[in-house]
Design a protein around this motif. Sequence first.
Motif, PDB file in Angstrom:
ATOM      1  N   HIS A 538      72.548  90.186 -23.840  1.00 59.77           N
ATOM      2  CA  HIS A 538      71.747  91.168 -23.117  1.00 59.77           C
ATOM      3  C   HIS A 538      70.758  91.902 -24.015  1.00 59.77           C
ATOM      4  O   HIS A 538      69.728  92.390 -23.547  1.00 59.77           O
ATOM      5  CB  HIS A 538      72.667  92.183 -22.422  1.00 59.77           C
ATOM      6  N   GLU A 539      71.053  91.973 -25.313  1.00 56.53           N
ATOM      7  CA  GLU A 539      70.195  92.738 -26.209  1.00 56.53           C
ATOM      8  C   GLU A 539      69.159  91.890 -26.937  1.00 56.53           C
ATOM      9  O   GLU A 539      68.143  92.417 -27.402  1.00 56.53           O
ATOM     10  CB  GLU A 539      71.053  93.487 -27.245  1.00 56.53           C
ATOM     11  N   CYS A 540      69.404  90.590 -27.048  1.00 53.43           N
ATOM     12  CA  CYS A 540      68.503  89.709 -27.804  1.00 53.43           C
ATOM     13  C   CYS A 540      67.985  88.597 -26.901  1.00 53.43           C
ATOM     14  O   CYS A 540      68.723  87.638 -26.618  1.00 53.43           O
ATOM     15  CB  CYS A 540      69.228  89.112 -29.007  1.00 53.43           C
ATOM     16  N   PRO A 541      66.751  88.673 -26.439  1.00 52.21           N
ATOM     17  CA  PRO A 541      66.220  87.634 -25.547  1.00 52.21           C
ATOM     18  C   PRO A 541      66.183  86.269 -26.243  1.00 52.21           C
ATOM     19  O   PRO A 541      65.966  86.183 -27.453  1.00 52.21           O
ATOM     20  CB  PRO A 541      64.806  88.132 -25.221  1.00 52.21           C
ATOM     21  N   ILE A 542      66.433  85.247 -25.457  1.00 52.62           N
ATOM     22  CA  ILE A 542      66.430  83.890 -26.021  1.00 52.62           C
ATOM     23  C   ILE A 542      65.331  83.059 -25.372  1.00 52.62           C
ATOM     24  O   ILE A 542      64.354  82.683 -26.021  1.00 52.62           O
ATOM     25  CB  ILE A 542      67.811  83.226 -25.846  1.00 52.62           C
ATOM     26  N   GLY A 543      65.470  82.801 -24.080  1.00 56.37           N
ATOM     27  CA  GLY A 543      64.478  81.973 -23.396  1.00 56.37           C
ATOM     28  C   GLY A 543      63.095  82.583 -23.405  1.00 56.37           C
ATOM     29  O   GLY A 543      62.080  81.868 -23.461  1.00 56.37           O
ATOM     30  N   THR A 544      63.021  83.911 -23.377  1.00 60.13           N
ATOM     31  CA  THR A 544      61.714  84.590 -23.331  1.00 60.13           C
ATOM     32  C   THR A 544      61.212  85.013 -24.711  1.00 60.13           C
ATOM     33  O   THR A 544      60.150  85.623 -24.822  1.00 60.13           O
ATOM     34  CB  THR A 544      61.809  85.844 -22.436  1.00 60.13           C
ATOM     35  N   GLU A 545      61.989  84.705 -25.760  1.00 62.46           N
ATOM     36  CA  GLU A 545      61.562  85.074 -27.121  1.00 62.46           C
ATOM     37  C   GLU A 545      60.345  84.238 -27.535  1.00 62.46           C
ATOM     38  O   GLU A 545      60.399  83.002 -27.549  1.00 62.46           O
ATOM     39  CB  GLU A 545      62.726  84.839 -28.091  1.00 62.46           C
ATOM     40  N   ALA A 546      59.260  84.931 -27.884  1.00 57.35           N
ATOM     41  CA  ALA A 546      58.006  84.235 -28.209  1.00 57.35           C
ATOM     42  C   ALA A 546      58.051  83.555 -29.567  1.00 57.35           C
ATOM     43  O   ALA A 546      57.445  82.489 -29.761  1.00 57.35           O
ATOM     44  CB  ALA A 546      56.849  85.234 -28.161  1.00 57.35           C
ATOM     45  N   ASP A 547      58.741  84.162 -30.533  1.00 60.63           N
ATOM     46  CA  ASP A 547      58.786  83.595 -31.874  1.00 60.63           C
ATOM     47  C   ASP A 547      59.736  82.394 -31.889  1.00 60.63           C
ATOM     48  O   ASP A 547      60.944  82.526 -31.651  1.00 60.63           O
ATOM     49  CB  ASP A 547      59.263  84.653 -32.875  1.00 60.63           C
ATOM     50  N   VAL A 548      59.198  81.241 -32.163  1.00 62.11           N
ATOM     51  CA  VAL A 548      59.974  79.998 -32.089  1.00 62.11           C
ATOM     52  C   VAL A 548      61.149  80.005 -33.056  1.00 62.11           C
ATOM     53  O   VAL A 548      62.268  79.613 -32.713  1.00 62.11           O
ATOM     54  CB  VAL A 548      59.065  78.774 -32.358  1.00 62.11           C
ATOM     55  N   ALA A 549      60.925  80.445 -34.301  1.00 61.58           N
ATOM     56  CA  ALA A 549      61.993  80.433 -35.311  1.00 61.58           C
ATOM     57  C   ALA A 549      63.144  81.355 -34.901  1.00 61.58           C
ATOM     58  O   ALA A 549      64.317  81.017 -35.086  1.00 61.58           O
ATOM     59  CB  ALA A 549      61.434  80.856 -36.666  1.00 61.58           C
ATOM     60  N   THR A 550      62.810  82.506 -34.329  1.00 60.98           N
ATOM     61  CA  THR A 550      63.853  83.434 -33.882  1.00 60.98           C
ATOM     62  C   THR A 550      64.624  82.837 -32.711  1.00 60.98           C
ATOM     63  O   THR A 550      65.864  82.932 -32.653  1.00 60.98           O
ATOM     64  CB  THR A 550      63.232  84.791 -33.485  1.00 60.98           C
ATOM     65  N   ARG A 551      63.883  82.228 -31.769  1.00 62.73           N
ATOM     66  CA  ARG A 551      64.555  81.608 -30.610  1.00 62.73           C
ATOM     67  C   ARG A 551      65.498  80.494 -31.065  1.00 62.73           C
ATOM     68  O   ARG A 551      66.636  80.397 -30.598  1.00 62.73           O
ATOM     69  CB  ARG A 551      63.531  81.066 -29.613  1.00 62.73           C
ATOM     70  N   GLU A 552      65.054  79.674 -32.000  1.00 65.37           N
ATOM     71  CA  GLU A 552      65.893  78.583 -32.505  1.00 65.37           C
ATOM     72  C   GLU A 552      67.151  79.131 -33.196  1.00 65.37           C
ATOM     73  O   GLU A 552      68.254  78.591 -33.026  1.00 65.37           O
ATOM     74  CB  GLU A 552      65.095  77.723 -33.495  1.00 65.37           C
ATOM     75  N   ALA A 553      66.987  80.214 -33.962  1.00 63.68           N
ATOM     76  CA  ALA A 553      68.132  80.802 -34.658  1.00 63.68           C
ATOM     77  C   ALA A 553      69.131  81.380 -33.655  1.00 63.68           C
ATOM     78  O   ALA A 553      70.348  81.245 -33.821  1.00 63.68           O
ATOM     79  CB  ALA A 553      67.664  81.884 -35.630  1.00 63.68           C
ATOM     80  N   ARG A 554      68.621  82.010 -32.609  1.00 60.93           N
ATOM     81  CA  ARG A 554      69.510  82.591 -31.594  1.00 60.93           C
ATOM     82  C   ARG A 554      70.211  81.503 -30.786  1.00 60.93           C
ATOM     83  O   ARG A 554      71.377  81.654 -30.415  1.00 60.93           O
ATOM     84  CB  ARG A 554      68.726  83.531 -30.679  1.00 60.93           C
ATOM     85  N   LEU A 555      69.516  80.420 -30.525  1.00 59.20           N
ATOM     86  CA  LEU A 555      70.155  79.294 -29.842  1.00 59.20           C
ATOM     87  C   LEU A 555      71.253  78.694 -30.721  1.00 59.20           C
ATOM     88  O   LEU A 555      72.343  78.350 -30.229  1.00 59.20           O
ATOM     89  CB  LEU A 555      69.115  78.227 -29.491  1.00 59.20           C
ATOM     90  N   ALA A 556      70.981  78.572 -32.016  1.00 64.32           N
ATOM     91  CA  ALA A 556      71.983  78.024 -32.942  1.00 64.32           C
ATOM     92  C   ALA A 556      73.193  78.955 -33.036  1.00 64.32           C
ATOM     93  O   ALA A 556      74.339  78.498 -33.065  1.00 64.32           O
ATOM     94  CB  ALA A 556      71.362  77.824 -34.321  1.00 64.32           C
ATOM     95  N   LEU A 557      72.932  80.266 -33.067  1.00 64.38           N
ATOM     96  CA  LEU A 557      74.031  81.237 -33.098  1.00 64.38           C
ATOM     97  C   LEU A 557      74.859  81.131 -31.827  1.00 64.38           C
ATOM     98  O   LEU A 557      76.106  81.133 -31.879  1.00 64.38           O
ATOM     99  CB  LEU A 557      73.461  82.649 -33.246  1.00 64.38           C
ATOM    100  N   SER A 558      74.194  81.014 -30.683  1.00 63.12           N
ATOM    101  CA  SER A 558      74.906  80.881 -29.407  1.00 63.12           C
ATOM    102  C   SER A 558      75.752  79.620 -29.391  1.00 63.12           C
ATOM    103  O   SER A 558      76.911  79.633 -28.947  1.00 63.12           O
ATOM    104  CB  SER A 558      73.905  80.839 -28.240  1.00 63.12           C
ATOM    105  N   GLU A 559      75.191  78.527 -29.880  1.00 66.40           N
ATOM    106  CA  GLU A 559      75.938  77.265 -29.918  1.00 66.40           C
ATOM    107  C   GLU A 559      77.178  77.396 -30.804  1.00 66.40           C
ATOM    108  O   GLU A 559      78.254  76.880 -30.481  1.00 66.40           O
ATOM    109  CB  GLU A 559      75.034  76.140 -30.430  1.00 66.40           C
TER     110      GLU A 559
END
Length: 580
Positions: A538-559
């Motif tokens: 809820h605090e860290c957007p993933i799908g709507t995160e514009a920065d690709v590197a941040t989105r990839e890191a958050r997806l990896a953390l979620s996985e």
Amino acid sequence: MIKHDSIRLLATNLLKDAIGRAYPDFSPAEDDIYKALVNPPKSDLGDLAFGCFILAKALKAAPPQVATAVAAQMTGATAVAAGPYINIRFDEQTHGEQVLATILDGSFFKKPLMEKSPKTMIEYSQPNTHKELHVGHMRNLCLGDAIVRMLRYSGREIVSSTFPGDMGTHVAKCLWYMKKHNQEPVPATEKGEWLGRMYSKANLLLEDQNGTPQEDINRQELTAILHQLEGKTGPYYDLWLETREWSIELMKKVYAWADVTFDEWYFESVMDSPSAAWVKQLYAEGKLEMSQGAIGKDLESEKLGFCMLLKSDGTGLYATKDLLLAKHKFEDVKIEKSVYVVDMRQALHFKQVFRVLEILGFEQAKNCFHLQYNYVELPDGAMSSRKGNIVPLRELVHRMEDHVKTTYLSRYKGEWSEADIEKIAGQVAKGAIFYGMLRMDTNKKIVFDMNEWLKLDGESGPFVQYSYARISSLGRKFPRTAGSKVDWSRLTHSSERQLMQSLGGFNTAVAAAAENFKPAAICSYLYDLAKSFNVFYHECPIGTEADVATREARLALSEAVGMTLKNGLAVLGMPAPEKM
């Protein structure tokens, strides 16, 4: 000791170097440093805390003074002295490389967590034939299975076994009622469940006839039935052979549903005659004594009473069979330790059995351990197969599956296949039962409440499962870029750091739970991890995160969180639904 936690090991090495620089003439053991590392009281203080008490004692200095001196020499991590402690904090890249990357490649879950230990048998799930398996039996089954899984995950050699009670007075009562009083036809299916109802009816009839002239006749008839079973001849023995299979079939259905398998199956009937003969031999050798016609061992001087091994009518008891079974376990399977998962009401029984074995010169008696647990009650009180006030397990599972389908999955009708809905309803029902049976410490009573256990927003199995399913859905919706290198330094938000700290502690949590036979600790870990993920989500957007590197890191953390939840659920014997 095995230092499996890479973050703790890194902290240990950095501390050892810093201590060497601060105090060149002093070199503490690496194991002592590793063991002294703890989690700080608040996660924002650091990843680990090191108490300088052992150093201060050896150096004859005040702990805060030592902490300040060592912290000043630390490199490779942020180190802050706080009184007698040093709070240690690693950067995000280090966490990612040391922990998250190994979770994602699977190696994190394959580390041995314990030193070589004795080959151990875990005996659990000792249901009686001719009774119906009910929700109360599930605490034993879930607890025993989780202990086997935890220990195997930790790298220990485990033999799992079960010891169904297919002999004894309860069997005689059921057969007596079937032959003399039952007017119902035997059903074509679910014969094991039907037998349980016959047993309850037998008890009710016998209780009604207590205090009447019929009571003595009934007792004589039950004794005669037991003698037929022991002699392996007669009409009641033939009926026992047939009906016993009905009960075993029911047990196997339940074990298949629970995904539980046993390396060894022992039956009371196999131990019955040999154990009675052995007791008679021991008595003839003067190693046992007689009291009021019964043979056993007088343990009154040790405040353990008289351990009866043969009743005055010559029939054996549970203790009789457990004595011989203990010998078989150690001699036939070559185990070095034997753990009995049996509820606390049998504490005296096992104290007597282990003490008699010791007196008889059985050296391995010291390696026998009774793992006690409290029992399960309904909101209105204790369950009893004898009285018939039980919740049959298979009936309960169907009710819970129906509840899941109606309450949670009905909105997917038409979108998901019927097979998927059935499968997921079964997974959620199983998760609810297993988590509900395991989340309480073994010394606490469990009050079974189906609606509470099935909640998606409380401390429940379905809540943890739903968190995993949410992560799986996220991965399908936003797949990570194949082959891309993750920039872990992007994970700077407090909820991201909280997750990274939690993930690093999974193996430590499992190792401690396994060592202490306490799966409740893993339940707590998974619940806290799932809650932390929901905060992050809820605090860290993933799908709507514009920065690709941040989105990839958050997806990896979620996985990584998803893989840890899935492995944690598996260690508890629970499925992880891919969608809910």
